[in-house]
Write an enzyme that holds these catalytic residues in place. Structure first.
Site, mmCIF file in Angstrom:
data_model
loop_
_atom_site.group_PDB
_atom_site.id
_atom_site.type_symbol
_atom_site.label_atom_id
_atom_site.label_comp_id
_atom_site.label_asym_id
_atom_site.label_seq_id
_atom_site.Cartn_x
_atom_site.Cartn_y
_atom_site.Cartn_z
ATOM 1 N N HIS A 75 0.792 -1.120 -0.047
ATOM 2 C CA HIS A 75 -0.091 -0.330 -0.109
ATOM 3 C C HIS A 75 0.703 1.217 -0.174
ATOM 4 O O HIS A 75 0.228 2.400 -0.094
ATOM 5 C CB HIS A 75 -0.941 -0.107 1.114
ATOM 6 C CG HIS A 75 -0.478 0.378 2.668
ATOM 7 N ND1 HIS A 75 -0.183 -0.677 3.271
ATOM 8 C CD2 HIS A 75 0.048 1.477 3.052
ATOM 9 C CE1 HIS A 75 0.347 -0.211 4.531
ATOM 10 N NE2 HIS A 75 0.337 1.089 4.369
ATOM 11 N N ASP A 113 1.290 -8.029 2.826
ATOM 12 C CA ASP A 113 1.393 -6.507 2.613
ATOM 13 C C ASP A 113 2.699 -6.356 2.497
ATOM 14 O O ASP A 113 3.381 -5.476 3.397
ATOM 15 C CB ASP A 113 0.612 -5.509 3.540
ATOM 16 C CG ASP A 113 0.438 -4.260 2.844
ATOM 17 O OD1 ASP A 113 0.951 -3.865 1.840
ATOM 18 O OD2 ASP A 113 -0.100 -3.287 3.467
ATOM 19 N N SER A 193 3.882 2.563 8.602
ATOM 20 C CA SER A 193 3.740 1.679 7.399
ATOM 21 C C SER A 193 5.047 1.444 6.924
ATOM 22 O O SER A 193 5.773 2.177 6.287
ATOM 23 C CB SER A 193 2.729 2.085 6.323
ATOM 24 O OG SER A 193 1.480 1.769 6.997
#
Length: 239
Positions: A75, A113, A193
């Site tokens: 992402h 991810d 992230s």
């Protein structure tokens, strides 16, 4: 006096002084107290390991796993394409090590991810140490394994614009490992992230993908590096 009352009182004072400009030092002190409550510390020197292995993107984090090779999240990498220029080095200051072009982006084929990014070794804009990416960073090694209650740290760039791309470290413990998912209670925020989850030997256990930004939360998540995931990453490390 109750510590929470003290923190809330100082936070209110900080809001007042930020408007009036009376005392900027109070604001900084309040932030330091709040961070201490979360077991978060600002990294002052990113030239040493493990901090020189953690790189910044415009709104997230990544870390070096080998020659010209960075791990982050899908992402995060979806906002980039081959040929884009990134400030892929510690502390988010382009003068620290140059600006580099992305050479390839490889997303993990499963639902996890994870994205592996390879960059050009020579900077398109020069930093004070020269053009070579690998002279400004140090790669992490994989941890053999991990277990519940192990102590961990998360290093990254939370709220990068608000924090002027300063690097922070938070500490906590592993709360759960199930298949490819690792849950931990170290405090994280947007911008974390792609941060590495490290053990006490500064070996990488996994990569942060999300959390709820709550002190003591046991639901912050990372992709746990299983043998299959390690194999995928290893195949995409530039030789």
């Amino acid at each position: 006096m109750n510590k929470n009352i003290v923190i809330k009182s100082m936070a209110a004072l900080a809001i007042l002084t930020s408007v009036t400009g009376i005392n900027a030092a109070v604001v900084e002190e309040t932030q330091q107290i709040a961070n201490a409550e979360k077991n978060v510390t600002q990294v002052k020197d990113t030239n040493n390991f493990p901090y020189n292995g953690v790189v910044s993107f415009k709104d997230a984090t990544g870390f070096v796993i080998g020659k010209n090779t960075i791990i982050t999240n899908k992402h995060v990498s979806k906002d980039y394409k081959v040929g884009d220029r990134i400030t892929a080095h510690p502390n988010g200051d382009k003068g620290n090590g140059g600006i580099y072009k992305i050479k390839s982006i490889s997303d993990y084929p499963g639902d996890e991810d994870i994205s592996v990014m390879n960059i050009e070794e020579q900077a398109v804009e020069r930093g004070p140490k020269g053009f070579n990416f690998n002279e400004n960073v140090q790669a992490f090694n994989f941890a053999k394994d991990a277990k519940v209650d192990d102590k961990i740290k998360v290093i990254g760039y939370p709220l990068p614009a608000q924090n002027s791309f300063k690097q922070f470290e938070s500490t906590g413990t592993i709360k759960r490992i199930k298949d490819n998912i690792l849950n931990f209670d170290a405090y994280i925020e947007p911008g974390n992230s792609g941060s590495p989850v490290l053990n006490s030997n500064n070996e990488v256990i996994g990569v942060v993908y999300g959390g709820i930004g709550k002190i003591g939360s046991e639901y912050n998540g990372a992709v746990y590096f299983t043998p299959q995931i390690k194999d995928f990453i290893q195949k995409h490390i530039e030789q």
